[in-house]
Design a protein around this motif. Structure first.
Motif, PDB file in Angstrom:
ATOM      1  N   LEU A   1       0.820  -1.218   0.000  1.00 14.03           N
ATOM      2  CA  LEU A   1       0.000   0.000   0.000  1.00 14.03           C
ATOM      3  C   LEU A   1       0.850   1.264   0.000  1.00 14.03           C
ATOM      4  O   LEU A   1       0.697   2.105  -0.881  1.00 14.03           O
ATOM      5  CB  LEU A   1      -0.966  -0.009   1.188  1.00 14.03           C
ATOM      6  CG  LEU A   1      -2.014  -1.125   1.158  1.00 14.03           C
ATOM      7  CD1 LEU A   1      -2.837  -1.123   2.426  1.00 14.03           C
ATOM      8  CD2 LEU A   1      -2.917  -0.971  -0.042  1.00 14.03           C
TER       9      LEU A   1
ATOM     10  N   THR B   1       1.678   4.402  -3.202  1.00 12.50           N
ATOM     11  CA  THR B   1       1.702   5.859  -3.079  1.00 12.50           C
ATOM     12  C   THR B   1       3.053   6.403  -3.481  1.00 12.50           C
ATOM     13  O   THR B   1       3.164   7.411  -4.182  1.00 12.50           O
ATOM     14  CB  THR B   1       1.512   6.284  -1.608  1.00 12.50           C
ATOM     15  OG1 THR B   1       0.645   5.370  -0.997  1.00 12.50           O
ATOM     16  CG2 THR B   1       0.995   7.684  -1.535  1.00 12.50           C
TER      17      THR B   1
ATOM     18  N   LEU C   1       4.258   9.211  -6.080  1.00 17.38           N
ATOM     19  CA  LEU C   1       4.996  10.409  -5.701  1.00 17.38           C
ATOM     20  C   LEU C   1       6.286  10.538  -6.493  1.00 17.38           C
ATOM     21  O   LEU C   1       6.773  11.635  -6.727  1.00 17.38           O
ATOM     22  CB  LEU C   1       5.342  10.352  -4.213  1.00 17.38           C
ATOM     23  CG  LEU C   1       4.158  10.615  -3.307  1.00 17.38           C
ATOM     24  CD1 LEU C   1       4.501  10.264  -1.881  1.00 17.38           C
ATOM     25  CD2 LEU C   1       3.777  12.069  -3.409  1.00 17.38           C
TER      26      LEU C   1
ATOM     27  N   GLY D   1       6.991  12.884  -9.786  1.00 20.34           N
ATOM     28  CA  GLY D   1       7.582  14.211  -9.718  1.00 20.34           C
ATOM     29  C   GLY D   1       9.089  14.140  -9.809  1.00 20.34           C
ATOM     30  O   GLY D   1       9.720  14.840 -10.607  1.00 20.34           O
TER      31      GLY D   1
ATOM     32  N   ASN E   1      -1.054  11.033  -9.555  1.00 15.91           N
ATOM     33  CA  ASN E   1      -1.339  10.885  -8.134  1.00 15.91           C
ATOM     34  C   ASN E   1      -2.816  10.649  -7.873  1.00 15.91           C
ATOM     35  O   ASN E   1      -3.175   9.951  -6.935  1.00 15.91           O
ATOM     36  CB  ASN E   1      -0.813  12.089  -7.369  1.00 15.91           C
ATOM     37  CG  ASN E   1       0.678  11.995  -7.196  1.00 15.91           C
ATOM     38  OD1 ASN E   1       1.159  11.018  -6.631  1.00 15.91           O
ATOM     39  ND2 ASN E   1       1.424  12.951  -7.699  1.00 15.91           N
ATOM     40  N   LEU E   2      -3.645  11.220  -8.740  1.00 16.26           N
ATOM     41  CA  LEU E   2      -5.067  10.927  -8.633  1.00 16.26           C
ATOM     42  C   LEU E   2      -5.298   9.449  -8.927  1.00 16.26           C
ATOM     43  O   LEU E   2      -6.035   8.765  -8.218  1.00 16.26           O
ATOM     44  CB  LEU E   2      -5.843  11.798  -9.621  1.00 16.26           C
ATOM     45  CG  LEU E   2      -7.358  11.673  -9.551  1.00 16.26           C
ATOM     46  CD1 LEU E   2      -7.854  12.231  -8.233  1.00 16.26           C
ATOM     47  CD2 LEU E   2      -8.010  12.415 -10.701  1.00 16.26           C
TER      48      LEU E   2
ATOM     49  N   ASP F   1      -4.346   7.481  -6.022  1.00 14.23           N
ATOM     50  CA  ASP F   1      -5.405   7.530  -5.021  1.00 14.23           C
ATOM     51  C   ASP F   1      -6.515   6.550  -5.364  1.00 14.23           C
ATOM     52  O   ASP F   1      -7.012   5.820  -4.515  1.00 14.23           O
ATOM     53  CB  ASP F   1      -5.979   8.953  -4.935  1.00 14.23           C
ATOM     54  CG  ASP F   1      -5.209   9.797  -3.941  1.00 14.23           C
ATOM     55  OD1 ASP F   1      -4.181   9.299  -3.438  1.00 14.23           O
ATOM     56  OD2 ASP F   1      -5.619  10.924  -3.670  1.00 14.23           O
ATOM     57  N   LEU F   2      -6.890   6.574  -6.648  1.00 15.06           N
ATOM     58  CA  LEU F   2      -7.979   5.701  -7.062  1.00 15.06           C
ATOM     59  C   LEU F   2      -7.554   4.231  -7.019  1.00 15.06           C
ATOM     60  O   LEU F   2      -8.333   3.369  -6.643  1.00 15.06           O
ATOM     61  CB  LEU F   2      -8.450   6.078  -8.468  1.00 15.06           C
ATOM     62  CG  LEU F   2      -9.107   7.450  -8.561  1.00 15.06           C
ATOM     63  CD1 LEU F   2      -9.445   7.780 -10.003  1.00 15.06           C
ATOM     64  CD2 LEU F   2     -10.368   7.508  -7.702  1.00 15.06           C
TER      65      LEU F   2
ATOM     66  N   TYR G   1      -5.741   2.890  -5.061  1.00 12.62           N
ATOM     67  CA  TYR G   1      -5.795   2.435  -3.682  1.00 12.62           C
ATOM     68  C   TYR G   1      -7.040   1.627  -3.438  1.00 12.62           C
ATOM     69  O   TYR G   1      -7.043   0.634  -2.729  1.00 12.62           O
ATOM     70  CB  TYR G   1      -5.804   3.647  -2.748  1.00 12.62           C
ATOM     71  CG  TYR G   1      -4.565   3.733  -1.939  1.00 12.62           C
ATOM     72  CD1 TYR G   1      -3.389   4.134  -2.542  1.00 12.62           C
ATOM     73  CD2 TYR G   1      -4.541   3.393  -0.604  1.00 12.62           C
ATOM     74  CE1 TYR G   1      -2.237   4.197  -1.829  1.00 12.62           C
ATOM     75  CE2 TYR G   1      -3.389   3.457   0.113  1.00 12.62           C
ATOM     76  CZ  TYR G   1      -2.234   3.856  -0.497  1.00 12.62           C
ATOM     77  OH  TYR G   1      -1.092   3.903   0.220  1.00 12.62           O
TER      78      TYR G   1
ATOM     79  N   ASP H   1      -7.002  -1.672  -1.581  1.00 14.06           N
ATOM     80  CA  ASP H   1      -7.417  -1.628  -0.188  1.00 14.06           C
ATOM     81  C   ASP H   1      -8.936  -1.583  -0.059  1.00 14.06           C
ATOM     82  O   ASP H   1      -9.576  -0.595  -0.413  1.00 14.06           O
ATOM     83  CB  ASP H   1      -6.815  -0.382   0.483  1.00 14.06           C
ATOM     84  CG  ASP H   1      -6.949  -0.489   1.987  1.00 14.06           C
ATOM     85  OD1 ASP H   1      -7.906  -1.129   2.447  1.00 14.06           O
ATOM     86  OD2 ASP H   1      -6.101   0.065   2.697  1.00 14.06           O
TER      87      ASP H   1
END
Lengths: 375, 321, 562, 332, 335
Positions: free
Chosen positions: D251, D255, D259, D262, D311-312, D315-316, D318, D322
């Protein structure tokens, strides 16, 4: 307490207090998808000099109620009147001044003490905020008095919170509250973080201090045994509302609300003889989500005395049945008289709302990933 | 949605608010009663990673302080210019008085390396201080006031964070018509401001909801006092860790800017990153001109990274083992 | 004002006019390139990959002004006249001979026959005139200096008549004869036609792919489909493709070429913007050669067995002086003091590459009109101080602009040059305040609008003509040196124009020499520093590449051994 | 989504104003040392650069809405900036994906093993290696790799995306993929050889970060109660590792990979310059040097968008990994 | 009572940290558990009760600790067993229920699978069979609508349901021994009552033995046959539950009983606290660890380590035990 202090007029009046918190959610935009009804219409009265115990299981809103009373969290509706002053309209400086008279003792003595401050500065801080540190001498004298009162050596002043044991830290927390010579102390789970062998020390200390300084307590706890031991009167909360309120003795002797009965019967007693004989009222299911409370009587989904009529639709109000004994149950008299029999309750299983953290309604998650860290 | 970078920063912020003894109650070790800082320091002192990093930084600091005294020559003077030949691609070799020879302009390379430490330290420290200062102001504004101030500040910060950092630094670097050491510092520093701001704000929001701040509010302590005596001091941990790491990042970013031709134009006062950036052209023929500054940068950046990472580990109870 | 009557026989005039520029006459006599003109016994076939520093702007040379574009188009196109490989001298290309009218206003070009464009259409007089008409009739974006730079520089205005134009008309006398009419005489004609911008392109292809469809858009220009992907000339190589994703331009041998066919099957230009990367690509064998290797690498390239060819310098680096903002610089004595203060011998030796020379005037000695007896300024700090004292500027302070992020053939390392000059000036008691700016980030702007006080700049010649140097610098009084502030500015501009309009060779030569002498002794609007030789490097596998002082190499005769 | 649009708009305003306030500009870039005050003025007018900034911005927006973002002045003069971006973007994506893949396939297993053998030589080597990975200037690392492997040993090409002599068909712009799609195996292999070193250099930072996060995360998860529960069930080591430890430990890694976009874009500016890789990083570096505003505008905004979008996506994604997030989303 | 199912002898666990003296968490404890018996381990935090259970299960962290003594399960020594052999027993013969039901369940795996994987492992069931059986098990532990629950994730269940699921996991293979480590501490009292009832239902009438680890004397009073009271890593008293509560012999046990408020005690009775805190322990090496807090402490208590000796049918580790009369007096007051 051995001798209940003389019972006076109401020091604190809470009138239909409501505290609702928005639930924000969304991947892209935060929007309010509902509310957590943490406290949903509580009225009670704490009399001068008494100890009022507020008991309930986790998620019932008792901590939120305590903070709402002190206006540490802004209530949604309702009134809190302290010693004749309506706190609802109070803001800024007047509210700050008022805080001197209403102090709080926290559950976790370590986290509620700033780790960077010595005991001395912890104690002096509140005094300074209310101009009670008149001079070096008098302050020093006052600090010694406080330490003596809570049973700590005067050498404690220079130490830091982490150098004390749990019980001692709670004494510091109590001393900090006492330093302002308050009228009311709200103690939120004052002993639940402590080892069992130490709890009694703090309970006794609270009792002694009340006798000595004529304090009024509002004690919030989940442990009914502790609350019953310390309180003159007890309010039992379920899902954001009071379901029963009476004095300690009658609560144990003749609980009227089905929930109170179940609660009392669930508490294990360290005596095999009692344990072997007693009849347990086992509740089925779990506490419903405070974000989606049941209609009518909040307890009806789990109540073994639930009736077809009224319970599901009509929300019972607290009503005085015996002198000083208030109950929020439509059928309290019938249950007491044995006119209604207990029956099986089929568990209506309702999964808890994953993100609702009922007593911490403070900051919404900034994004989905942030939710991750809230486990 | 806040960008995940922002979220990451917020998560770093989270490590300050975690309770210090969230271990299993039965395994309560000897340091269960120590405060966060004290136990962190205890762990640090025994951590070989930290020790190595601290020693490296220590030596670097000593060098930077003493450099002007040790350096045999003025680093800007082209003392050996007569030995430089473009035509034959010659630079002055090591010789008495010039233990490492000269650079492509005939300046004493040894002195330049020595004094480079000073300038490099200055770049690192100033960039960090400016970034930290800006971040502190913004972060405190957002974290202390909340509400629309918070929203406004954080929107600005989010937009800044949505540009990859080197890109932002390069853009800022290009903004100045005359490139000096200071513009480099500024470019590197500004990139750090949103990171510091977000980090501090996240920590402060956490600390703001902590019990001891609630306790101070319940005591009736004045708002300013709560912010500056309780919230801010207890929120600085992650920021301090970050500053240590930024010291390393600043040196690396300054080198990257030089490499892209956005370093300080005037290199009379040497800086390692700039020396490395300018020496790329000579790598084939005069590799030592690049390798020395590069090695120094790696070692010093490593030193700061080691210290920063070991501090982070020490402060983060989850990594406590 | 340029109408000088020429009375000599036509033949002589031709020799005179052409020969004034092209030193050798042999070019004319040798109408066809010899079988081994490319030199060497290189085998046929193979592919050559040549490293380029930048992407070409387009493939229509008329709209280009940069070397990266011309390096490619030169292989695809030919002009009426060409340059003898290895020299700056004129030779016939698509025109086999040319004859001016006595007044030098009408020029008759005899065209090579049997030549076809890459699209199969014939090259003839009509095609030539269509090219000239196209150039002359540019409007809008196509008529801006950013696109038609060379036309404006050489011919002046367009058919819209806003500016006077050198061009008057083009007439196809017959299939292989063209008569060009000019509005005035200039010594630069027809040499100017050797410039890549005036290459002859296929009128059919240009029409088909809308070659003139250029427009200004945003911050730049959108080129036509022709310019982007259908360049059609007569040269030894044909355009195949431009793979922009990979940064490669592929040319293939033109098997229908009238002359010696190219030896290579394929010629590929690969864009590698980073100088160090170019060198490393050569060393790793990824490319076979590249242009303008950094002088710092010369030694190691030679040691590595690469064929480093140093061209004759055909450029000038000068220390520019803007008189506008600093009164002291308006004084000749101060400018002379600066000249004495600079140790150009040492500068050339330690900072500039092998083959660089100290510049005594504003163009290299190979250009017409070079005066050997100009006033010289040997390094003499004492004299400099004395002159300053005489001018009353003992404590002279100057702001000295120097560029970053740039490297030019005449100025391979601005920082080194600046540093050396700065130290020299300071040694003469002059306080220097350095101002550095990125080349495209303010430096050029500042210099062009005469904001700088002292600055470093230079010029690479396009073809062999004094006017291409000093005419560019001082041909008008509005220039980067702000000479308009000096009483002699007008005289200088007039003198340069007059020299250019002088038909007689000897007379013209004398005029230019006179200008040069005055420039150095009486005007000294700037201080010539040096002529630096640009180099070109190829791997040992490559044969037959003849370095050109004008950096205009032709790849036709080049071959590779595998 | 709304916020993304907002970010892009604010960025476009900022970047436009920002770039236009830079000294120099397209005129100097186009004319260089051949400009005169007169030609400069003429060109400035022709390009409309003498108009007030907001007029220029409005014109820019007007054109941008029709998909026209201006024309390159420096990187590839005359080419529409958007075309240039679209052409170079696959190069950077190809490079980044290769770098992330290299980082993932090395860092995750290493991180796992390091965590399991905490304090062992592999752990210590990994930690030191990852710390050096983030302490070494990436362009210098790229330079060293190129110098040693390409130049000294001659094993791999020094730069570019494909040998100039290879005749390859372009389909997607991802050269390796193109080679595979068109069955031009030699082209694919050649592209892969070109890709390896720059990807390796670019992988240094994601490797370091992913290694550390994997290690820390595995250490965390190993201490979790549910791993103890799994052990109390007597499950096989493999099941515990794959189902109970790695799934949870991934998990934070997910992320982190997001990250790293960038850092990759930043690193690409340096790596692509060193390896003459025709990507947007190189375009940026050249764009800044030559003040190519249209290219810079497009590339910076696109880079920011790509970054925010990735990054969106993280998030999605995830939610896919999870279940706690998944149900939270369903609920909303 | 026949042969013991589990024999623990001189079990000692010490933790080592780099550069520190090893600290003894469990310091030589011995007890037996017989089939079908419910044994309580009672003590405050830090007394070593959880470490004991983890040591029995072989679940202590692999590094940084040292386990000595003997743990025999049905005659097999567990301590020396290979990881593989231990894995064979865990989940099949030995089951464990943990304190925090949320963190003890894997958040990313459906609950049903977490139950099923034990069956797959030890019963050789296919995934499908195991899932079906898993639903039955969930039904048995009182989870409503189990066929739907098996696909849900732990966070979708309430605390009580999670603990039921954990119990289902532990009992899936009908182990001979179930260790419940503070199974209700994280739960509310009404849920605690449900779980305790479930636990006792699951073990009564079977030969599954239960070790109940708790700090709550009330929980023990209703559940256990035999109670071990632990302090400072050692057992200080062992007795049958009726004896223990009727006549606590060790001052610590007596002190605990006197210090906790009882729901059935008359109001106004002052609590008698134990002085000091758990942190005031001293090492057992040459003293009684409880001595600093003990109201009955003698000089001998800080000079000689008391041994665990037989005492009125139980065991006691005290130089100066509480006399029954004293307690009897208290009993009268209450009555």
């Amino acid at each position: 307490m051995s001798e209940p202090a003389e019972r006076g007029d109401a020091l604190l009046t809470v009138d239909d207090l409501k505290m609702h918190f928005p639930i924000k959610r969304g991947v892209v935009l935060d929007r309010t998808v509902g509310y957590v009804y943490a406290v949903d219409g509580v009225s009670l009265e704490v009399r001068r000099g008494e100890t009022y115990g507020l008991v309930g299981e986790s998620g019932c809103g008792k901590t939120t109620l305590g903070r709402g009373i002190l206006k540490l969290v802004e209530p949604t509706a309702g009134r809190v009147v302290f010693d004749g002053t309506d706190l609802s309209g109070l803001r800024g400086e007047p509210l700050r001044r008022m805080r001197r008279r209403m102090q709080m003792v926290f559950q976790d003595p370590l986290s509620s003490l700033d780790p960077r401050q010595s005991v001395e500065s912890l104690l002096v801080e509140g005094m300074r905020a209310h101009d009670l540190d008149k001079g070096k001498e008098s302050t020093a004298k006052r600090l010694r008095e406080l330490l003596t009162a809570v049973g700590l050596p005067s050498t404690a002043l220079r130490k830091y919170p982490h150098e004390f044991s749990g019980g001692q830290r709670q004494r510091i927390g109590i001393a900090r509250a006492l330093a302002l010579e308050p009228d009311l102390i709200v103690a939120d789970e004052p002993v639940s973080a402590l080892d069992v062998s130490v709890q009694a020390q703090v309970i006794n200390l609270l009792e002694d201090l009340q006798a000595e300084f004529g304090l009024t307590y509002l004690v919030i706890a989940h442990d009914l045994a502790v609350v019953r031991h310390i309180s003159d009167r007890i309010g039992v909360m379920y899902l954001g509302a009071l379901v029963e309120e009476t004095d300690s003795d009658s609560l144990y002797a003749e609980p009227l609300h089905p929930y109170t009965k179940a609660l009392l019967s669930a508490i294990p007693v360290p005596d095999p003889l009692v344990e072997d004989e007693r009849e347990q009222i086992l509740l089925t299911g779990d506490l419903p989500s405070p974000a989606n409370p049941p209609s009518g009587c909040r307890f009806h989904t789990r109540c073994p005395w639930r009736q077809e009529t009224r319970c599901d639709t009509e929300r019972p109000q607290l009503r005085e049945i015996n002198a000083g004994h208030r109950v929020a149950c439509h059928w309290a008299e019938d249950i007491a008289a044995g006119r209604i029999a207990r029956h099986e309750v089929r568990p209506v299983y309702e999964p808890p709302d994953a993100d609702v953290i009922p007593d911490v309604p403070l900051i919404g998650p900034a994004s989905m990933t942030e939710v991750m860290d809230h486990h | 949605m806040a960008s995940a970078r922002a979220t990451k920063i917020d998560r770093l912020a989270g490590l300050a608010v975690r309770s210090p003894d969230d271990q299993d109650p039965d395994g309560a070790g000897p340091d269960s009663g120590l405060s966060l800082a004290a136990s962190a320091w205890r762990r640090l002192r025994r951590n070989p990673v930290f020790i190595v990093g601290a020693v490296v930084i220590g030596l670097f600091l000593i060098l930077a302080v003493l450099a002007p005294l040790i350096a045999p020559h003025d680093p800007g003077l082209r003392l050996l210019e007569d030995q430089v030949s473009r035509a034959r691609n010659e630079i002055p070799p090591a010789q008495p008085g010039h233990p490492m020879g000269g650079d492509q302009f005939g300046r004493d390379f040894f002195s330049r390396m020595l004094l480079g430490s000073q300038q490099t330290l200055m770049v690192a420290v100033l960039a960090t201080v400016i970034g930290l200062g800006g971040g502190l102001v913004l972060g405190t504004l957002a974290g202390a006031f909340g509400g629309w101030v918070d929203t406004l500040v954080m929107r600005i910060v989010d937009v800044m964070l949505s540009i990859p950092s080197l890109l932002l630094a390069v853009s800022i670097g290009a903004l100045f018509s005359q490139q000096t050491q200071f513009t480099v510092i500024l470019a590197v520093a500004i990139v750090q401001i949103p990171i510091f701001a977000r980090l501090l704000r996240g920590t402060m929001l956490g600390v703001r909801e902590s019990d001891h701040v609630l306790a101070a509010r319940a005591l009736g302590v004045k708002g300013r006092s709560i912010v500056f005596r309780h919230i801010l001091p207890n929120s600085l941990g992650p920021v301090i860790v970050q500053s240590t790491l930024v010291l390393a990042i600043a040196i690396l970013d300054a080198a990257a800017l030089s490499f892209l031709g956005l370093g300080a134009a005037d290199d009379a006062t040497p800086e390692w990153g700039q020396m490395l950036g300018n020496a790329q052209d000579f790598f084939d023929s005069q590799p030592h001109l690049a390798i020395w500054p590069a090695a120094c940068i790696v070692v010093v950046a490593l030193g700061f990274t080691l210290v920063g990472e070991s501090m982070r580990e020490a402060l983060d109870p989850r990594q406590r083992r | 004002m340029l109408q000088t009557r020429v009375t000599r026989p036509r033949r002589i005039a031709l020799i005179g006019l052409a020969g004034a520029v092209a030193v050798s006459l042999s070019a004319c006599a040798e109408s066809e390139r010899g079988p081994d003109a490319g030199g060497g016994e290189g085998q046929t076939g193979g592919t050559l990959v040549f490293g380029a520093a930048g992407a070409p702007s387009n493939f229509d040379p008329f709209f280009a002004s940069d070397g990266e574009t011309f390096r490619v188009t030169r292989q695809i196109y030919e002009g009426l006249v060409g340059i003898t490989p290895g020299t700056a001298d004129l030779e016939p290309e698509l025109a086999t001979e040319w004859t001016p009218s006595p007044d030098g206003l009408n020029w008759t070009f005899k065209l090579r026959t049997g030549v076809t464009f890459h699209d199969g259409t014939p090259f003839n007089a009509d095609a030539v005139c269509k090219n000239f008409e196209r150039w002359y009739n540019q409007t809008g974006a196509g008529a801006t200096a950013a696109l038609s730079y060379y036309w404006i520089e050489n011919f002046g205005g367009f058919s819209d008549g806003k500016q006077p134009s050198l061009y008057k008309s083009c007439t196809a006398k017959d299939e292989s004869t063209v008569e060009l009419a000019l509005t005035r005489f200039t010594a630069r004609f027809p040499t100017m036609l050797s410039q890549s911008a005036f290459a002859i392109q296929s009128p059919t292809a240009m029409e088909k792919y809308k070659a003139d469809d250029v427009k200004a858009q945003g911050d730049s220009f959108i080129f036509s489909e022709y310019a982007r992907s259908h360049p059609t000339g007569t040269g030894p190589f044909k355009f195949v493709s431009y793979d922009e994703a990979n940064g490669t331009i592929e040319l293939a041998r033109n098997d229908a070429y009238y002359g010696d066919k190219a030896k290579l099957d394929k010629l590929i230009f690969r864009v590698i913007p980073d100088e160090t990367a170019r060198k490393q690509a050569l060393e790793a064998g990824d490319i076979d050669g590249y242009d303008l290797p950094s002088p710092a690498d010369w030694a190691s390239l030679k040691e590595g067995g690469y064929n480093l060819m140093i061209r004759d310098p055909f450029n000038i680096l000068y220390l520019g002086i803007t008189q506008k903002n600093n009164d002291a610089l308006k004084e000749l004595k101060v400018r002379q003091a600066l000249a004495y203060a600079i140790d150009r011998e040492t500068l050339v030796k330690s900072v500039l590459p092998e083959g660089a020379e100290v510049a005594k005037q504003f163009y290299p000695p190979t250009v017409v009109g070079y005066a050997n007896d100009v006033m010289e300024y040997p390094h003499d700090p004492a004299k400099a101080k004395q002159l300053l004292a005489e001018a009353g500027y003992e404590n002279l302070k100057v702001k000295f602009w120097w560029p970053t992020q740039v490297s030019r053939p005449y100025m391979p390392n601005p920082q080194s040059i600046f540093g050396a000059i700065q130290e020299d000036l300071q040694a003469a008691g002059i306080t220097v305040e350095p101002v550095s700016k990125p080349w495209a980030g303010g430096y050029v702007d500042d210099v062009e609008v005469a904001r700088a006080e002292l600055f470093l700049l230079g010029w690479t010649g396009d073809y062999n003509s004094p006017d291409n140097f000093i005419g560019t610098f001082f041909g008008t009084t509005e220039n980067q040196f702000w000479t308009s502030g000096s009483p002699w500015a007008e005289d200088l501009a007039t003198a340069i124009d007059a020299a250019d309009a002088t038909v007689d060779n000897g007379e013209r030569d004398a005029k230019y020499q006179d200008i040069n002498r005055k420039l150095m002794a009486e005007y000294l609007p700037a201080i010539p520093i040096s002529h630096s030789p640009p180099a070109i490097v190829v791997s040992s596998k490559v044969q037959g590449l003849v370095p050109s002082p004008l950096t205009q190499e032709e790849f036709g005769p080049v071959s590779v051994t595998s | 989504m709304l916020q993304l649009v907002l970010v892009v708009w604010v960025l476009s305003v900022l970047i436009f104003a920002w770039l236009r306030s830079l000294p120099g500009g397209p005129v100097s870039a186009l004319l260089g040392d051949r400009g005169t005050a007169e030609t400069r003025a003429q060109l400035t007018e022709a390009l409309g650069l003498d108009d007030p900034i907001f007029v220029q911005y409005l014109r820019f927006v007007g054109r941008a809405l029709t998909g026209d973002f201006g024309t390159s002045t420096g990187v590839s003069p005359g080419k529409p900036a958007m075309d240039l971006f679209m052409e170079r973007f696959p190069a950077t994506i190809e490079l980044s994906i290769a770098a992330v893949l290299i980082a993932l396939v090395t860092a995750i297993p290493l991180g796992y093993v390091a965590a399991r053998r905490r304090g062992g030589w592999l752990d210590n080597t990994g930690i030191v290696g990852s710390m050096i990975g983030i302490s070494i200037p990436i362009f210098f690392l790229a330079f060293l790799l190129k110098y040693l492997i390409s130049i000294k040993l001659g094993l791999l090409p020094t730069g570019g995306r494909q040998s100039a002599t290879i005749d390859a068909t372009r389909v997607t712009g991802f050269f390796v993929l193109d080679g595979l799609l068109t069955r031009e195996w030699d082209a694919a292999w050649d592209a892969l050889r070109h890709l390896f070193l720059p990807a390796l250099a670019l992988a240094s930072i994601p490797f370091a970060v992913i290694f550390r996060i994997t290690r820390a995360s595995v250490l965390d998860v190993m201490d979790e109660d549910y791993v103890r529960t799994a052990r109390s069930k007597g499950l096989a080591g493999r099941v515990i590792r794959d189902r109970h430890i790695l799934r949870n430990a991934m998990l934070p890694v997910v992320t982190t990979v997001g990250l790293q976009t960038g850092a990759l874009l930043s690193g690409a500016v340096l790596t692509e310059t060193v390896f003459a890789w025709q990507g947007i990083g190189q375009a940026l570096a050249i764009g800044f040097e030559r003040k190519d505003f249209p290219v810079l505008q497009v590339v910076i905004i696109a880079a920011a968008m790509a970054y925010v979008l990735v990054n969106l996506l993280v998030d999605l994604s995830y939610a896919v990994i999870d279940p706690r997030i998944r149900t939270a989303q369903k609920g909303s | 009572m026949g042969m013991a199912l589990l024999e623990v002898r001189d079990l000692a666990v010490s933790f080592r940290r780099k550069g520190e003296e090893p600290t003894a968490a469990v310091d030589g404890i011995s007890f037996d558990v017989h089939p079908g018996q419910t044994v309580g381990l009672v003590g405050e935090s830090g007394c070593g009760k959880s470490v004991t259970s983890l040591a029995i299960m072989g679940l202590l962290p692999q590094r940084g600790n040292q386990v000595t003594g003997s743990v025999r399960f049905e005659g097999t020594e567990l301590l020396g067993l290979s990881q593989k052999a231990m894995d064979e027993r865990r989940g099949r013969d030995l089951g464990m229920v943990f304190q925090d039901p949320l963190s003890s369940l894997n958040p990313v795996i459906p609950v049903g699978l977490q139950v099923a994987e034990v069956l797959q492992r030890h019963r050789g069931r296919s995934r499908k069979e195991a899932m079906a059986e898993s639903a039955e098990l969930l039904d048995r532990v009182g989870i409503p609508d189990p066929t739907r629950r098996i696909d849900e994730y732990p966070h979708q269940l309430s605390g009580g349901m999670r603990q039921r699921a954990l119990i289902a996991i532990a009992l899936a293979c009908r182990p001979r021994l179930l260790i419940a480590d503070e199974p209700t501490t994280a739960l509310d009292v009404t849920i605690q009552a449900q779980i305790l009832k479930l636990l006792s239902e699951m073990v009564t009438g079977t030969d599954t033995a239960l070790i109940m680890i708790t700090h709550d004397l009330g929980v023990v009073a209703g559940l256990c046959d035999e109670v071990n009271v632990m302090y400072g890593g050692r057992i200080v008293e062992r007795a049958k539950r009726h004896e223990l509560f009727a006549e606590p012999r060790h001052p610590y046990t007596a002190g605990l009983l006197a210090s906790i408020p009882r729901l059935d005690a008359p109001r106004g009775e002052k609590l008698v606290p134990i002085r000091g805190s758990v942190a005031d322990n001293i090492p057992w090496t040459h003293a009684c660890a409880f001595a600093p807090r003990c109201p009955n402490a003698l000089d001998r208590c800080v000079e000689v380590t008391p041994e665990l000796v037989d005492d009125r049918g139980g065991m006691l580790r005290c130089h100066n035990p509480v006399e029954p009369a004293l307690r009897a007096g208290a009993e009268e007051v209450r009555a």
